[in-house]
Write a protein that holds these residues in place. Structure first.
Motif, PDB file in Angstrom:
ATOM      1  N   GLU A 126      17.915  -6.644  42.008  1.00  0.00           N
ATOM      2  CA  GLU A 126      17.220  -6.068  40.858  1.00  0.00           C
ATOM      3  C   GLU A 126      18.235  -5.646  39.799  1.00  0.00           C
ATOM      4  O   GLU A 126      19.288  -5.082  40.119  1.00  0.00           O
ATOM      5  CB  GLU A 126      16.377  -4.868  41.279  1.00  0.00           C
ATOM      6  N   THR A 127      17.915  -5.917  38.554  1.00  0.00           N
ATOM      7  CA  THR A 127      18.805  -5.570  37.447  1.00  0.00           C
ATOM      8  C   THR A 127      18.059  -4.672  36.460  1.00  0.00           C
ATOM      9  O   THR A 127      16.822  -4.582  36.488  1.00  0.00           O
ATOM     10  CB  THR A 127      19.281  -6.826  36.709  1.00  0.00           C
ATOM     11  N   PRO A 128      18.788  -3.997  35.567  1.00  0.00           N
ATOM     12  CA  PRO A 128      18.114  -3.187  34.539  1.00  0.00           C
ATOM     13  C   PRO A 128      17.376  -4.081  33.539  1.00  0.00           C
ATOM     14  O   PRO A 128      17.453  -5.315  33.618  1.00  0.00           O
ATOM     15  CB  PRO A 128      19.283  -2.451  33.860  1.00  0.00           C
ATOM     16  N   GLY A 129      16.688  -3.442  32.609  1.00  0.00           N
ATOM     17  CA  GLY A 129      15.934  -4.181  31.613  1.00  0.00           C
ATOM     18  C   GLY A 129      16.829  -5.024  30.714  1.00  0.00           C
ATOM     19  O   GLY A 129      17.998  -4.713  30.500  1.00  0.00           O
ATOM     20  N   VAL A 130      16.247  -6.101  30.195  1.00  0.00           N
ATOM     21  CA  VAL A 130      16.938  -6.986  29.260  1.00  0.00           C
ATOM     22  C   VAL A 130      16.208  -6.904  27.916  1.00  0.00           C
ATOM     23  O   VAL A 130      15.070  -7.348  27.790  1.00  0.00           O
ATOM     24  CB  VAL A 130      16.966  -8.440  29.771  1.00  0.00           C
ATOM     25  N   LEU A 131      16.867  -6.318  26.929  1.00  0.00           N
ATOM     26  CA  LEU A 131      16.246  -6.101  25.626  1.00  0.00           C
ATOM     27  C   LEU A 131      15.977  -7.420  24.906  1.00  0.00           C
ATOM     28  O   LEU A 131      16.624  -8.434  25.183  1.00  0.00           O
ATOM     29  CB  LEU A 131      17.146  -5.214  24.763  1.00  0.00           C
ATOM     30  N   PRO A 132      15.021  -7.423  23.969  1.00  0.00           N
ATOM     31  CA  PRO A 132      14.671  -8.668  23.281  1.00  0.00           C
ATOM     32  C   PRO A 132      15.804  -9.193  22.408  1.00  0.00           C
ATOM     33  O   PRO A 132      16.635  -8.433  21.911  1.00  0.00           O
ATOM     34  CB  PRO A 132      13.450  -8.269  22.435  1.00  0.00           C
ATOM     35  N   ASP A 133      15.821 -10.514  22.261  1.00  0.00           N
ATOM     36  CA  ASP A 133      16.780 -11.197  21.388  1.00  0.00           C
ATOM     37  C   ASP A 133      18.211 -10.782  21.730  1.00  0.00           C
ATOM     38  O   ASP A 133      19.040 -10.560  20.841  1.00  0.00           O
ATOM     39  CB  ASP A 133      16.464 -10.889  19.924  1.00  0.00           C
ATOM     40  N   SER A 134      18.502 -10.643  23.030  1.00  0.00           N
ATOM     41  CA  SER A 134      19.793 -10.129  23.486  1.00  0.00           C
ATOM     42  C   SER A 134      20.347 -10.977  24.622  1.00  0.00           C
ATOM     43  O   SER A 134      19.607 -11.646  25.341  1.00  0.00           O
ATOM     44  CB  SER A 134      19.662  -8.672  23.956  1.00  0.00           C
ATOM     45  N   THR A 135      21.682 -10.933  24.770  1.00  0.00           N
ATOM     46  CA  THR A 135      22.380 -11.646  25.830  1.00  0.00           C
ATOM     47  C   THR A 135      23.115 -10.654  26.714  1.00  0.00           C
ATOM     48  O   THR A 135      23.839  -9.789  26.210  1.00  0.00           O
ATOM     49  CB  THR A 135      23.389 -12.651  25.239  1.00  0.00           C
ATOM     50  N   TYR A 136      22.906 -10.761  28.015  1.00  0.00           N
ATOM     51  CA  TYR A 136      23.528  -9.869  28.990  1.00  0.00           C
ATOM     52  C   TYR A 136      24.398 -10.675  29.942  1.00  0.00           C
ATOM     53  O   TYR A 136      24.128 -11.861  30.212  1.00  0.00           O
ATOM     54  CB  TYR A 136      22.472  -9.139  29.819  1.00  0.00           C
ATOM     55  N   TYR A 137      25.416 -10.008  30.485  1.00  0.00           N
ATOM     56  CA  TYR A 137      26.253 -10.591  31.536  1.00  0.00           C
ATOM     57  C   TYR A 137      26.165  -9.677  32.749  1.00  0.00           C
ATOM     58  O   TYR A 137      26.344  -8.465  32.636  1.00  0.00           O
ATOM     59  CB  TYR A 137      27.700 -10.718  31.078  1.00  0.00           C
ATOM     60  N   TYR A 138      25.885 -10.275  33.910  1.00  0.00           N
ATOM     61  CA  TYR A 138      25.790  -9.506  35.148  1.00  0.00           C
ATOM     62  C   TYR A 138      26.728 -10.098  36.197  1.00  0.00           C
ATOM     63  O   TYR A 138      26.720 -11.308  36.449  1.00  0.00           O
ATOM     64  CB  TYR A 138      24.364  -9.540  35.707  1.00  0.00           C
ATOM     65  N   SER A 139      27.536  -9.238  36.812  1.00  0.00           N
ATOM     66  CA  SER A 139      28.396  -9.632  37.928  1.00  0.00           C
ATOM     67  C   SER A 139      27.923  -8.897  39.174  1.00  0.00           C
ATOM     68  O   SER A 139      27.672  -7.692  39.125  1.00  0.00           O
ATOM     69  CB  SER A 139      29.857  -9.266  37.638  1.00  0.00           C
ATOM     70  N   TYR A 140      27.802  -9.612  40.266  1.00  0.00           N
ATOM     71  CA  TYR A 140      27.363  -9.010  41.519  1.00  0.00           C
ATOM     72  C   TYR A 140      28.039  -9.701  42.692  1.00  0.00           C
ATOM     73  O   TYR A 140      28.810 -10.658  42.515  1.00  0.00           O
ATOM     74  CB  TYR A 140      25.840  -9.120  41.682  1.00  0.00           C
ATOM     75  N   VAL A 141      27.702  -9.225  43.899  1.00  0.00           N
ATOM     76  CA  VAL A 141      28.178  -9.818  45.145  1.00  0.00           C
ATOM     77  C   VAL A 141      26.967 -10.199  45.977  1.00  0.00           C
ATOM     78  O   VAL A 141      25.992  -9.445  46.060  1.00  0.00           O
ATOM     79  CB  VAL A 141      29.071  -8.831  45.932  1.00  0.00           C
ATOM     80  N   ALA A 142      27.011 -11.374  46.589  1.00  0.00           N
ATOM     81  CA  ALA A 142      25.926 -11.832  47.451  1.00  0.00           C
ATOM     82  C   ALA A 142      26.529 -12.460  48.703  1.00  0.00           C
ATOM     83  O   ALA A 142      27.733 -12.697  48.783  1.00  0.00           O
ATOM     84  CB  ALA A 142      25.044 -12.835  46.718  1.00  0.00           C
ATOM     85  N   GLY A 143      25.666 -12.734  49.669  1.00  0.00           N
ATOM     86  CA  GLY A 143      26.098 -13.409  50.885  1.00  0.00           C
ATOM     87  C   GLY A 143      26.132 -12.543  52.118  1.00  0.00           C
ATOM     88  O   GLY A 143      26.526 -13.002  53.199  1.00  0.00           O
ATOM     89  N   SER A 144      25.677 -11.306  52.000  1.00  0.00           N
ATOM     90  CA  SER A 144      25.709 -10.416  53.164  1.00  0.00           C
ATOM     91  C   SER A 144      24.706 -10.833  54.234  1.00  0.00           C
ATOM     92  O   SER A 144      24.806 -10.419  55.390  1.00  0.00           O
ATOM     93  CB  SER A 144      25.427  -8.972  52.741  1.00  0.00           C
ATOM     94  N   THR A 145      23.741 -11.661  53.859  1.00  0.00           N
ATOM     95  CA  THR A 145      22.730 -12.103  54.826  1.00  0.00           C
ATOM     96  C   THR A 145      22.990 -13.524  55.297  1.00  0.00           C
ATOM     97  O   THR A 145      22.075 -14.206  55.766  1.00  0.00           O
ATOM     98  CB  THR A 145      21.323 -12.032  54.203  1.00  0.00           C
ATOM     99  N   ALA A 146      24.232 -13.990  55.142  1.00  0.00           N
ATOM    100  CA  ALA A 146      24.556 -15.372  55.537  1.00  0.00           C
ATOM    101  C   ALA A 146      24.180 -15.612  56.988  1.00  0.00           C
ATOM    102  O   ALA A 146      24.447 -14.793  57.868  1.00  0.00           O
ATOM    103  CB  ALA A 146      26.044 -15.638  55.337  1.00  0.00           C
TER     104      ALA A 146
END
Length: 273
Positions: A126-146
């Protein structure tokens, strides 16, 4: 003096006749002397006022359409790399193409697959809201359920990782806030640490509080020679409008990269990790 007075009366009469003729030709009943003012209003003010009204109607129509049927968020670039423990560090570039509505709590799905196309992990973030007409960058970690064999201690690394983003039904809200020009990032550079990690430092300044956030997330996005995303790291920092806040982000196991970019976005306190 008398001749001059008579001449002026005569000229005045001719001028009045000329105006009357113009009014008769145009079927207008405007008072004498007001025609020029009317023409000026039509030529100089009418088009601008008319265009403003058209734009307002178009904006209202766009808002109504987007409220009823908003366009989906788009992931326009992404990148990842696997650590020695099989976990995946990734970054995505997300755009909200709508002009008037914010996506509330969108969800990023990350699916890792092996060489045969078998799913070894499928996680949602889950990520925070994304405002209109806007560009966001999100970095995360995944793979704990491999998914690895119970009889094997071998680390499972994905051969491919796929990303998608969705917004829960009914989770769009109208707003006039935008992300652009709110954040200023002063990059302090990257340095090698004694334990082998990269340390990215700098400051971030928010000109205003978006979404009521008292915190901001800072994302360091690693790029290849073509400017495409390779992966990323992030950190949450406390921010107050108009005051620079320091950040230091440690990148453990970072791959070789050609360049990097630093981005900031609002992080509502309840979403802080």
């Amino acid at each position: 003096m008398k001749l001059k007075h008579v001449g002026w009366v005569a000229l005045s009469g001719l001028f009045a006749v000329s105006l009357a003729g113009c009014a008769a030709q145009n079927d207008q009943a405007a008072p004498t002397g007001s025609e020029q003012a009317v023409v000026q209003t039509e030529e100089n003010q009418g088009p601008a006022a008319g265009q403003a009204a058209v734009d307002e109607q178009a904006d209202a129509a766009t808002a109504e359409q987007e409220a009823a049927n908003p366009a989906e968020l788009q992931i326009v670039d992404s990148g990842w790399f696997a650590a020695d423990n099989g976990m995946v560090d990734f970054a995505v570039k997300v755009q909200n193409p709508n002009k008037t509505v914010e996506a509330i709590d969108p969800v990023i799905e990350v699916v890792g697959k092996d060489d045969s196309g078998n799913v070894i992990f499928d996680e949602t973030i889950e990520t925070p809201g994304v405002l209109p007409d806007s560009t966001y960058y999100y970095s995360y970690v995944a793979g704990s359920t491999a998914d690895s064999s119970a009889n094997s201690t071998e680390v499972v690394k994905p051969a491919t990782v796929e990303f998608s983003i969705t917004t829960p039904e009914g989770s769009w809200e109208a707003t006039d806030q935008k992300l652009a020009d709110v954040y200023v990032v002063q990059d302090g550079g990257a340095a090698d640490t004694q334990f082998g990690a990269k340390e990215f430092t700098g400051t971030v300044t928010a000109s205003e509080s978006l979404d009521g956030a008292t915190q901001s997330r800072v994302d360091v996005v690693l790029l290849d020679g073509n400017g495409k995303i390779e992966g990323g790291y992030f950190k949450i920092v406390d921010t107050q409008p108009g005051q620079a806040a320091d950040y230091d982000i440690y990148a453990v196991g970072a791959p070789q990269y050609a360049s990097y970019a630093v981005y900031a976005s609002p992080w509502p306190e309840e979403d802080a990790a």
